[in-house]
Write a protein that holds these residues in place. Structure first.
Motif, PDB file in Angstrom:
ATOM      1  N   GLY A  34      21.736  30.209  77.665  1.00 61.27           N
ATOM      2  CA  GLY A  34      21.101  29.366  78.658  1.00 61.27           C
ATOM      3  C   GLY A  34      21.720  27.986  78.715  1.00 61.27           C
ATOM      4  N   PHE A  35      22.209  27.597  79.895  1.00 65.46           N
ATOM      5  CA  PHE A  35      22.798  26.277  80.057  1.00 65.46           C
ATOM      6  C   PHE A  35      21.758  25.169  79.920  1.00 65.46           C
ATOM      7  CE2 PHE A  35      26.617  27.763  82.824  1.00 65.46           C
ATOM      8  CZ  PHE A  35      27.108  28.453  81.709  1.00 65.46           C
ATOM      9  N   GLU A  36      20.461  25.515  80.006  1.00 62.87           N
ATOM     10  CA  GLU A  36      19.436  24.484  79.865  1.00 62.87           C
ATOM     11  C   GLU A  36      19.360  23.941  78.445  1.00 62.87           C
ATOM     12  OE1 GLU A  36      17.619  28.474  79.036  1.00 62.87           O
ATOM     13  OE2 GLU A  36      18.873  27.616  80.629  1.00 62.87           O
ATOM     14  N   ARG A  37      20.004  24.603  77.502  1.00 63.08           N
ATOM     15  CA  ARG A  37      20.047  24.074  76.138  1.00 63.08           C
ATOM     16  C   ARG A  37      20.962  22.868  76.018  1.00 63.08           C
ATOM     17  NH1 ARG A  37      21.117  29.954  73.325  1.00 63.08           N
ATOM     18  NH2 ARG A  37      19.079  30.895  73.805  1.00 63.08           N
ATOM     19  N   LEU A  38      21.847  22.716  76.967  1.00 68.58           N
ATOM     20  CA  LEU A  38      22.795  21.605  76.925  1.00 68.58           C
ATOM     21  C   LEU A  38      22.143  20.335  77.429  1.00 68.58           C
ATOM     22  CD1 LEU A  38      25.892  23.407  78.495  1.00 68.58           C
ATOM     23  CD2 LEU A  38      25.463  23.012  76.068  1.00 68.58           C
ATOM     24  N   SER A  39      22.431  19.225  76.761  1.00 69.07           N
ATOM     25  CA  SER A  39      22.016  17.930  77.300  1.00 69.07           C
ATOM     26  C   SER A  39      22.937  17.574  78.465  1.00 69.07           C
ATOM     27  CB  SER A  39      22.095  16.856  76.216  1.00 69.07           C
ATOM     28  OG  SER A  39      23.446  16.563  75.909  1.00 69.07           O
ATOM     29  N   ARG A  40      22.572  16.547  79.190  1.00 68.91           N
ATOM     30  CA  ARG A  40      23.397  16.139  80.329  1.00 68.91           C
ATOM     31  C   ARG A  40      24.792  15.737  79.862  1.00 68.91           C
ATOM     32  NH1 ARG A  40      22.213  14.884  85.392  1.00 68.91           N
ATOM     33  NH2 ARG A  40      19.986  14.954  84.922  1.00 68.91           N
TER      34      ARG A  40
ATOM     35  N   VAL B  64      26.743  29.843  75.159  1.00 69.48           N
ATOM     36  CA  VAL B  64      25.883  28.748  74.696  1.00 69.48           C
ATOM     37  C   VAL B  64      24.864  29.340  73.737  1.00 69.48           C
ATOM     38  CG1 VAL B  64      24.300  26.906  75.362  1.00 69.48           C
ATOM     39  CG2 VAL B  64      26.203  27.522  76.874  1.00 69.48           C
ATOM     40  N   GLY B  65      25.031  29.036  72.472  1.00 77.63           N
ATOM     41  CA  GLY B  65      24.126  29.547  71.462  1.00 77.63           C
ATOM     42  C   GLY B  65      23.094  28.527  71.039  1.00 77.63           C
ATOM     43  N   GLU B  66      22.406  28.843  69.945  1.00 79.85           N
ATOM     44  CA  GLU B  66      21.385  27.937  69.439  1.00 79.85           C
ATOM     45  C   GLU B  66      21.994  26.708  68.781  1.00 79.85           C
ATOM     46  OE1 GLU B  66      18.228  28.116  69.822  1.00 79.85           O
ATOM     47  OE2 GLU B  66      18.055  30.104  70.718  1.00 79.85           O
ATOM     48  N   GLN B  67      23.147  26.878  68.138  1.00 84.02           N
ATOM     49  CA  GLN B  67      23.739  25.795  67.371  1.00 84.02           C
ATOM     50  C   GLN B  67      24.912  25.132  68.066  1.00 84.02           C
ATOM     51  OE1 GLN B  67      22.330  24.726  64.600  1.00 84.02           O
ATOM     52  NE2 GLN B  67      20.767  26.329  64.691  1.00 84.02           N
ATOM     53  N   ASP B  68      25.640  25.882  68.870  1.00 86.33           N
ATOM     54  CA  ASP B  68      26.822  25.299  69.498  1.00 86.33           C
ATOM     55  C   ASP B  68      27.107  25.992  70.826  1.00 86.33           C
ATOM     56  OD1 ASP B  68      27.860  27.754  68.763  1.00 86.33           O
ATOM     57  OD2 ASP B  68      29.000  26.981  67.082  1.00 86.33           O
TER      58      ASP B  68
ATOM     59  N   ARG C  16      40.444  27.288  72.995  1.00 84.15           N
ATOM     60  CA  ARG C  16      39.072  27.528  72.552  1.00 84.15           C
ATOM     61  C   ARG C  16      38.417  26.180  72.259  1.00 84.15           C
ATOM     62  NH1 ARG C  16      36.716  32.025  70.262  1.00 84.15           N
ATOM     63  NH2 ARG C  16      38.787  32.981  70.174  1.00 84.15           N
ATOM     64  N   VAL C  17      37.279  25.928  72.875  1.00 85.46           N
ATOM     65  CA  VAL C  17      36.543  24.674  72.706  1.00 85.46           C
ATOM     66  C   VAL C  17      35.181  24.991  72.123  1.00 85.46           C
ATOM     67  CG1 VAL C  17      35.593  22.639  73.860  1.00 85.46           C
ATOM     68  CG2 VAL C  17      37.729  23.643  74.679  1.00 85.46           C
ATOM     69  N   ARG C  18      34.811  24.257  71.088  1.00 82.41           N
ATOM     70  CA  ARG C  18      33.477  24.429  70.495  1.00 82.41           C
ATOM     71  C   ARG C  18      32.832  23.061  70.338  1.00 82.41           C
ATOM     72  NH1 ARG C  18      30.773  23.806  65.965  1.00 82.41           N
ATOM     73  NH2 ARG C  18      32.595  22.862  64.993  1.00 82.41           N
ATOM     74  N   VAL C  19      31.592  22.955  70.797  1.00 79.55           N
ATOM     75  CA  VAL C  19      30.832  21.704  70.706  1.00 79.55           C
ATOM     76  C   VAL C  19      29.494  22.006  70.048  1.00 79.55           C
ATOM     77  CG1 VAL C  19      29.713  19.838  71.983  1.00 79.55           C
ATOM     78  CG2 VAL C  19      31.925  20.702  72.732  1.00 79.55           C
ATOM     79  N   PRO C  20      29.196  21.418  68.882  1.00 77.96           N
ATOM     80  CA  PRO C  20      27.875  21.646  68.260  1.00 77.96           C
ATOM     81  C   PRO C  20      26.789  20.927  69.045  1.00 77.96           C
ATOM     82  CG  PRO C  20      29.156  20.077  66.971  1.00 77.96           C
ATOM     83  CD  PRO C  20      30.071  20.586  68.050  1.00 77.96           C
ATOM     84  N   LEU C  21      25.720  21.631  69.360  1.00 75.37           N
ATOM     85  CA  LEU C  21      24.661  21.045  70.167  1.00 75.37           C
ATOM     86  C   LEU C  21      23.876  19.999  69.399  1.00 75.37           C
ATOM     87  CD1 LEU C  21      23.292  24.209  72.010  1.00 75.37           C
ATOM     88  CD2 LEU C  21      25.180  22.691  72.634  1.00 75.37           C
TER      89      LEU C  21
ATOM     90  N   SER D 125      21.490  12.357  72.538  1.00 78.47           N
ATOM     91  CA  SER D 125      20.531  12.353  73.636  1.00 78.47           C
ATOM     92  C   SER D 125      19.748  13.644  73.646  1.00 78.47           C
ATOM     93  CB  SER D 125      21.243  12.160  74.973  1.00 78.47           C
ATOM     94  OG  SER D 125      22.209  13.169  75.139  1.00 78.47           O
ATOM     95  N   PRO D 126      18.473  13.612  73.983  1.00 73.78           N
ATOM     96  CA  PRO D 126      17.660  14.821  73.960  1.00 73.78           C
ATOM     97  C   PRO D 126      18.111  15.806  75.009  1.00 73.78           C
ATOM     98  CG  PRO D 126      16.479  13.009  74.990  1.00 73.78           C
ATOM     99  CD  PRO D 126      17.738  12.446  74.442  1.00 73.78           C
ATOM    100  N   PRO D 127      18.020  17.091  74.711  1.00 74.83           N
ATOM    101  CA  PRO D 127      18.403  18.087  75.695  1.00 74.83           C
ATOM    102  C   PRO D 127      17.565  17.965  76.942  1.00 74.83           C
ATOM    103  CG  PRO D 127      18.158  19.086  73.531  1.00 74.83           C
ATOM    104  CD  PRO D 127      17.611  17.713  73.448  1.00 74.83           C
ATOM    105  N   GLU D 128      18.197  18.134  78.078  1.00 72.76           N
ATOM    106  CA  GLU D 128      17.500  18.116  79.359  1.00 72.76           C
ATOM    107  C   GLU D 128      18.191  19.077  80.292  1.00 72.76           C
ATOM    108  OE1 GLU D 128      18.188  14.580  81.789  1.00 72.76           O
ATOM    109  OE2 GLU D 128      19.358  13.808  80.119  1.00 72.76           O
ATOM    110  N   LYS D 129      17.450  19.617  81.195  1.00 73.06           N
ATOM    111  CA  LYS D 129      18.008  20.588  82.118  1.00 73.06           C
ATOM    112  C   LYS D 129      18.850  19.872  83.145  1.00 73.06           C
ATOM    113  CE  LYS D 129      16.728  24.594  84.887  1.00 73.06           C
ATOM    114  NZ  LYS D 129      15.624  25.424  85.382  1.00 73.06           N
ATOM    115  N   VAL D 130      20.036  20.360  83.367  1.00 70.30           N
ATOM    116  CA  VAL D 130      20.931  19.747  84.318  1.00 70.30           C
ATOM    117  C   VAL D 130      20.955  20.577  85.578  1.00 70.30           C
ATOM    118  CG1 VAL D 130      22.345  18.679  82.563  1.00 70.30           C
ATOM    119  CG2 VAL D 130      22.912  20.964  83.322  1.00 70.30           C
TER     120      VAL D 130
END
Length: 385
Positions: free
Chosen positions: A276-282, A315-319, A369-374, A379-384
């Motif tokens: 879910g892309f909603e896990r990503l912050s803006r 998009v996983g739980e951690q990254d 390959r790009v990896r970004v830890p969430l 900033s708090p996660p928010e739906k974009v």
């Protein structure tokens, strides 16, 4: 597009404006003048000490504008206090402390030193004349010295604090402009790459179609605007202004645009998106969107036209992870002696969020390959959108 907006005022901006403009001394002198008038109304003082006190207040308020003339005049007026009758109640001697405080807060150390030495002599002489016969004036001298030392301490602490705040703000602004300049470089490079690709395609066909000319015109016009923004970013002298690139592209929209752009250049795009892309912050979504746009530009520039390419997003739980795979051109372009600035910019932005970029080059395959830890984004996660 790029816009200019004023930086948010810091917590001491109102005091900084008063100190820099000299209104702090005027305000303190005005307050002292009010006390002089109240003292005169309560004690029925003669007009001479009241006139001296008010004159001293006016001169103290003018010292920021004319430090030498007003400072010397203030010392001359206060010297008269040594010769006035001891029965006159005065407050004007405290006006000497106002320019000492103001010059210290502005960092005018030499002016403050001269004022302190001259005014302290006047205060010591006045303490001698005011003390009754048989009493030592040393206690008065010590009291004035302690009071002046406190004003020095206040001035030094304030000046050091405001200097550190402004230096930090300037450094933050420099870093912000460097990041924006890197982002603009990436967009300019992608626009010019589209111009080159359209021109090469037209050259191979022996003629330019209407779509080729429209693409070249639009991309060239956009790159011109982007270069203008970049020059404005580099030459802007206003330290209180922040430049911002408006309308950043979130990840979902960037993937859609990338798939459309690649298909328009003849690539067969295989795209897979999980999670879910909603896990990503803006911030994370816009960063990954910028990376997707840069990777798409590299594919258009370096991949074999008409071949398959893949974009995999998870998009996983951690990254969050993105993988781009394509087949490089058989006639590889000569590598730039400056290296890939686009990939360097991507790597720098990813590492700021604690992520990593891994690029693998093989004769028949190129992958990134790009990896970004969430959890790294503050900033708090928010739906974009």
């Amino acid at each position: 597009m790029m816009s200019r907006r004023r930086a948010a005022p810091d917590q001491v901006s109102w005091l900084a404006r008063m100190v820099d403009s000299g209104t702090l001394e005027a305000a303190l002198a005005g307050l002292l003048a009010v006390l002089v008038v109240l003292l005169d109304g309560l004690t029925a003082q003669p007009w001479q000490p009241v006139a001296l006190d008010l004159t001293a207040c006016v001169l103290a308020g003018l010292t920021p504008r004319w430090p030498r003339a007003a400072g010397v005049s203030l010392g001359a007026v206060l010297t008269l206090y040594v010769f006035i009758p001891a029965s006159w109640g005065t407050l004007g001697e405290y006006s000497l402390l106002i320019p000492i405080l103001g010059t210290g807060m502005r960092g005018s150390r030499r002016t403050r030193l001269f004022m302190t030495l001259a005014y302290f002599v006047i205060l010591c002489a006045e303490a001698v004349t005011d003390d009754p016969a048989g009493r030592t004036p040393v206690i008065g001298w010590i009291a004035w010295a302690v009071l002046i030392a406190v004003l020095w301490l206040i001035g030094n602490v304030y000046f050091a604090t405001i200097h550190a705040l402004r230096a930090g703000k300037k450094a933050e602004l420099v870093l912000q402009r460097q990041a924006l300049a890197r982002s603009l470089h990436d967009t300019v490079a992608r626009s010019l790459t589209r111009v080159v690709m359209a021109a090469e395609a037209a050259q191979l066909r022996g003629h330019a179609s209407g779509a080729d000319l429209a693409l070249i015109s639009d991309a060239a016009a956009r790159s011109t605007d982007e270069l203008r923004w970049l020059m404005a970013l580099l030459r802007d002298p206003d330290e209180d202004a922040e430049l911002n690139v408006e309308d950043p592209t979130p990840l979902d929209r960037a993937l859609t645009e990338a798939q459309t752009d690649l298909a328009s250049h003849g690539f067969v795009v295989a795209m897979s998106a999980e999670g879910g892309f909603e896990r990503l912050s803006r911030t994370q979504s816009e960063l990954l969107g910028a990376i997707a746009a840069e990777a798409c530009g590299n594919i258009v520039k370096h991949a074999e036209p008409g071949t398959a390419c893949a974009i995999i997003v998870k998009v996983g739980e951690q990254d969050a992870e993105m993988v781009f795979v394509n087949r490089p051109r058989s006639e590889a372009r000569e590598p730039s002696r400056f290296g890939s600035m686009g990939l360097s910019n991507v790597r720098g932005r990813v590492e700021q969020l604690g992520g990593e970029l891994v690029v693998e080059r093989q004769p028949d395959q190129w992958s990134a390959r790009v990896r970004v830890p969430l959890a790294q984004d503050g900033s708090p996660p928010e739906k974009v959108a």
